[in-house]
Design an enzyme around this catalytic site. Structure first.
Site, PDB file in Angstrom:
ATOM      1  N   LEU A 179      11.409   1.279   6.932  1.00 31.26           N
ATOM      2  CA  LEU A 179      10.755   1.686   5.695  1.00 31.26           C
ATOM      3  C   LEU A 179      11.418   2.997   5.256  1.00 31.26           C
ATOM      4  O   LEU A 179      11.545   3.928   6.067  1.00 31.26           O
ATOM      5  CB  LEU A 179       9.263   1.902   5.980  1.00 31.26           C
ATOM      6  CG  LEU A 179       8.252   1.973   4.836  1.00 31.26           C
ATOM      7  CD1 LEU A 179       8.214   3.347   4.212  1.00 31.26           C
ATOM      8  CD2 LEU A 179       8.502   0.915   3.763  1.00 31.26           C
TER       9      LEU A 179
ATOM     10  N   LYS B  64       6.525  -1.826   2.010  1.00 31.47           N
ATOM     11  CA  LYS B  64       5.319  -1.236   2.624  1.00 31.47           C
ATOM     12  C   LYS B  64       4.172  -2.231   2.447  1.00 31.47           C
ATOM     13  O   LYS B  64       3.318  -2.102   1.575  1.00 31.47           O
ATOM     14  CB  LYS B  64       5.009   0.140   2.021  1.00 31.47           C
ATOM     15  CG  LYS B  64       4.322   1.041   3.062  1.00 31.47           C
ATOM     16  CD  LYS B  64       4.413   2.502   2.688  1.00 31.47           C
ATOM     17  CE  LYS B  64       3.592   3.365   3.622  1.00 31.47           C
ATOM     18  NZ  LYS B  64       4.217   3.637   4.933  1.00 31.47           N
TER      19      LYS B  64
ATOM     20  N   ARG C 298      -8.149 -20.295  -0.446  1.00 29.96           N
ATOM     21  CA  ARG C 298      -7.087 -20.023   0.523  1.00 29.96           C
ATOM     22  C   ARG C 298      -6.056 -21.137   0.594  1.00 29.96           C
ATOM     23  O   ARG C 298      -6.356 -22.247   1.020  1.00 29.96           O
ATOM     24  CB  ARG C 298      -7.693 -19.800   1.909  1.00 29.96           C
ATOM     25  CG  ARG C 298      -6.654 -19.390   2.934  1.00 29.96           C
ATOM     26  CD  ARG C 298      -7.261 -19.183   4.317  1.00 29.96           C
ATOM     27  NE  ARG C 298      -6.221 -18.785   5.264  1.00 29.96           N
ATOM     28  CZ  ARG C 298      -5.377 -19.628   5.845  1.00 29.96           C
ATOM     29  NH1 ARG C 298      -5.451 -20.917   5.586  1.00 29.96           N
ATOM     30  NH2 ARG C 298      -4.457 -19.178   6.678  1.00 29.96           N
TER      31      ARG C 298
ATOM     32  N   ARG D 224       8.129   3.665  -5.090  1.00 25.60           N
ATOM     33  CA  ARG D 224       8.263   2.764  -3.941  1.00 25.60           C
ATOM     34  C   ARG D 224       7.239   1.633  -4.026  1.00 25.60           C
ATOM     35  O   ARG D 224       7.529   0.488  -3.674  1.00 25.60           O
ATOM     36  CB  ARG D 224       8.093   3.544  -2.634  1.00 25.60           C
ATOM     37  CG  ARG D 224       8.310   2.673  -1.402  1.00 25.60           C
ATOM     38  CD  ARG D 224       8.349   3.476  -0.127  1.00 25.60           C
ATOM     39  NE  ARG D 224       7.054   4.056   0.189  1.00 25.60           N
ATOM     40  CZ  ARG D 224       6.859   4.946   1.168  1.00 25.60           C
ATOM     41  NH1 ARG D 224       7.880   5.357   1.903  1.00 25.60           N
ATOM     42  NH2 ARG D 224       5.658   5.429   1.397  1.00 25.60           N
TER      43      ARG D 224
ATOM     44  N   HIS E 164      -1.483 -21.018   1.102  1.00 20.86           N
ATOM     45  CA  HIS E 164      -0.442 -20.019   1.303  1.00 20.86           C
ATOM     46  C   HIS E 164       0.329 -19.651   0.035  1.00 20.86           C
ATOM     47  O   HIS E 164       0.561 -18.487  -0.239  1.00 20.86           O
ATOM     48  CB  HIS E 164       0.543 -20.483   2.382  1.00 20.86           C
ATOM     49  CG  HIS E 164      -0.038 -20.429   3.760  1.00 20.86           C
ATOM     50  ND1 HIS E 164      -1.170 -21.127   4.127  1.00 20.86           N
ATOM     51  CD2 HIS E 164       0.350 -19.765   4.871  1.00 20.86           C
ATOM     52  CE1 HIS E 164      -1.448 -20.894   5.390  1.00 20.86           C
ATOM     53  NE2 HIS E 164      -0.541 -20.065   5.873  1.00 20.86           N
TER      54      HIS E 164
ATOM     55  N   GLU F  21      12.794   2.658  13.946  1.00 19.13           N
ATOM     56  CA  GLU F  21      11.892   3.714  13.472  1.00 19.13           C
ATOM     57  C   GLU F  21      10.610   3.673  14.290  1.00 19.13           C
ATOM     58  O   GLU F  21      10.441   2.816  15.146  1.00 19.13           O
ATOM     59  CB  GLU F  21      11.562   3.507  11.984  1.00 19.13           C
ATOM     60  CG  GLU F  21      10.843   2.194  11.701  1.00 19.13           C
ATOM     61  CD  GLU F  21      10.364   2.037  10.255  1.00 19.13           C
ATOM     62  OE1 GLU F  21      10.195   3.053   9.556  1.00 19.13           O
ATOM     63  OE2 GLU F  21      10.140   0.889   9.848  1.00 19.13           O
TER      64      GLU F  21
ATOM     65  N   TYR G 279       0.825  -1.203   0.000  1.00 18.15           N
ATOM     66  CA  TYR G 279       0.000   0.000   0.000  1.00 18.15           C
ATOM     67  C   TYR G 279       0.857   1.250   0.000  1.00 18.15           C
ATOM     68  O   TYR G 279       2.078   1.183   0.190  1.00 18.15           O
ATOM     69  CB  TYR G 279      -0.932   0.008   1.215  1.00 18.15           C
ATOM     70  CG  TYR G 279      -0.250   0.368   2.513  1.00 18.15           C
ATOM     71  CD1 TYR G 279       0.587  -0.539   3.166  1.00 18.15           C
ATOM     72  CD2 TYR G 279      -0.401   1.638   3.068  1.00 18.15           C
ATOM     73  CE1 TYR G 279       1.224  -0.199   4.354  1.00 18.15           C
ATOM     74  CE2 TYR G 279       0.228   1.984   4.260  1.00 18.15           C
ATOM     75  CZ  TYR G 279       1.039   1.057   4.893  1.00 18.15           C
ATOM     76  OH  TYR G 279       1.675   1.402   6.060  1.00 18.15           O
TER      77      TYR G 279
HETATM   78  C1  PLP Z   1       4.886   4.696   5.668  1.00 19.36           C
HETATM   79  C2  PLP Z   1       5.841   4.484   6.781  1.00 19.36           C
HETATM   80  C3  PLP Z   1       6.802   5.454   7.143  1.00 19.36           C
HETATM   81  C4  PLP Z   1       6.842   6.864   6.568  1.00 19.36           C
HETATM   82  O1  PLP Z   1       6.950   6.897   5.193  1.00 19.36           O
HETATM   83  P1  PLP Z   1       6.469   8.182   4.381  1.00 19.36           P
HETATM   84  O2  PLP Z   1       6.670   7.786   2.963  1.00 19.36           O
HETATM   85  O3  PLP Z   1       7.330   9.312   4.787  1.00 19.36           O
HETATM   86  O4  PLP Z   1       5.030   8.405   4.743  1.00 19.36           O
HETATM   87  C5  PLP Z   1       7.755   5.125   8.096  1.00 19.36           C
HETATM   88  N1  PLP Z   1       7.728   3.929   8.717  1.00 19.36           N
HETATM   89  C6  PLP Z   1       6.803   2.999   8.439  1.00 19.36           C
HETATM   90  C7  PLP Z   1       6.831   1.695   9.160  1.00 19.36           C
HETATM   91  C8  PLP Z   1       5.821   3.242   7.469  1.00 19.36           C
HETATM   92  O5  PLP Z   1       4.898   2.320   7.208  1.00 19.36           O
END
Ligand code: PLP
Length: 274
Positions: free
Chosen positions: A200, A144, A98, A50, A100, A176, A31
């Site tokens: 990320l 993501k 379903r 991305r 995996h 993070e 996403y």
């Molecule tokens: C989306 C996200 C971010 C921030 O990413 P942006 O592109 O700046 O919105 C940071 N850490 C995680 C775990 C995320 O899912």
């Protein structure tokens, strides 16, 4: 209106998501969240790049080209007359009985919606409190992915401890936030975790690096611990929705003297870009 594959439909009325959509059953998908300011997307191309990378890393073909997806997203924003808010879009590996392993003939499913949301101006001004939690996520945090349980549990912990964000710690190292990147400032230099598979790589993080370069502030990718955070002059987080938000307290420790000069300078430049 919302978007399902190539159809713009009314939300709720005609929404049909299959019970065996792999996004629903496995979190098997990816996403993006993109900010819209005054009807215009911010860094949409970076988000789409991305998105393509995330798809590639989980061996999933996207249903539309970058140009097609971009067109659909911008059409959706126009149709909904969104001025200030976000657009969310995701692609799942599709609908199949379903099991995996990847299904043979499933078609990926794109969905998107928009949401009005004001900028959290108070938090930009005053800063936020964060707490630390163990980073229990998998080892591909660079994707993501729709699988967000680790992030969900971290954010819930933060909210139960009167904090706005949870800063995650893996092997004594700060990675993070649950939905944001994290930085400290020491002696006029910005430090943040390297953009490897433990975090990320935020689009806002890229913007922070660009601003730092412009202002001549060293932007250093380096591992650091909670102890380093406690000693820092300043701390802040960044994300599409949090933009650049100062962190004024980590657990019980107050950081610096309220939002500091470096974070203020980054915020000021960021404001010029949006
Ligand atoms: C989306 C996200 C971010 C921030 O990413 P942006 O592109 O700046 O919105 C940071 N850490 C995680 C775990 C995320 O899912």
């Amino acid at each position: 209106m919302i978007l399902i594959n190539d159809q713009f439909i009314k939300r709720n009325q005609d929404t049909h998501i299959d019970i065996e959509d792999r996004g629903y059953q496995f979190g098997d998908g990816i996403y993006e969240v993109v900010r819209v300011y005054q009807g215009k997307t911010f860094r949409l191309d970076d988000h789409l790049d991305r998105f393509e990378r995330s798809a590639k890393e989980i061996f999933m073909e996207l249903p539309f080209s970058k140009t097609e997806t971009k067109l659909k997203i911008t059409q959706l924003i126009e149709m909904n007359n969104l001025q200030d808010g976000i657009v969310y879009f995701q692609v799942t590996r599709g609908v199949a009985p379903r099991t995996h392993a990847f299904p043979q003939n499933a078609k990926p499913v794109l969905t998107a919606y928009t949401k009005k949301s004001p900028r959290p101006i108070d938090q930009f001004k005053n800063g936020i409190k964060v707490v630390t939690v163990e980073d229990i996520r998998w080892l591909r945090c660079d994707i993501k992915s729709l699988n967000l349980l680790g992030n969900v549990l971290a954010k819930q912990y933060a909210h139960e401890h009167q904090a706005e964000e949870a800063i995650q710690i893996r092997d004594n190292t700060v990675t993070e936030g649950s939905s944001s990147n994290f930085y400290i400032v020491e002696n006029g230099k910005i430090y943040t975790h390297p953009a490897d598979h433990f975090i990320l790589r935020g689009i806002t993080r890229i913007v922070v690096e660009e601003i730092a370069n412009k202002l001549g502030i060293p932007f250093i990718e380096k591992l650091f611990s909670v102890k380093d955070v406690y000693r820092a002059d300043e701390a802040f987080i960044s994300s599409t929705t949090a933009e650049i938000t100062p962190v004024i307290q980590v657990n019980d420790k107050v950081i610096g003297n309220g939002p500091g000069p470096i974070v203020r300078a980054i915020q000021e430049e960021f404001q010029k870009l949006i």
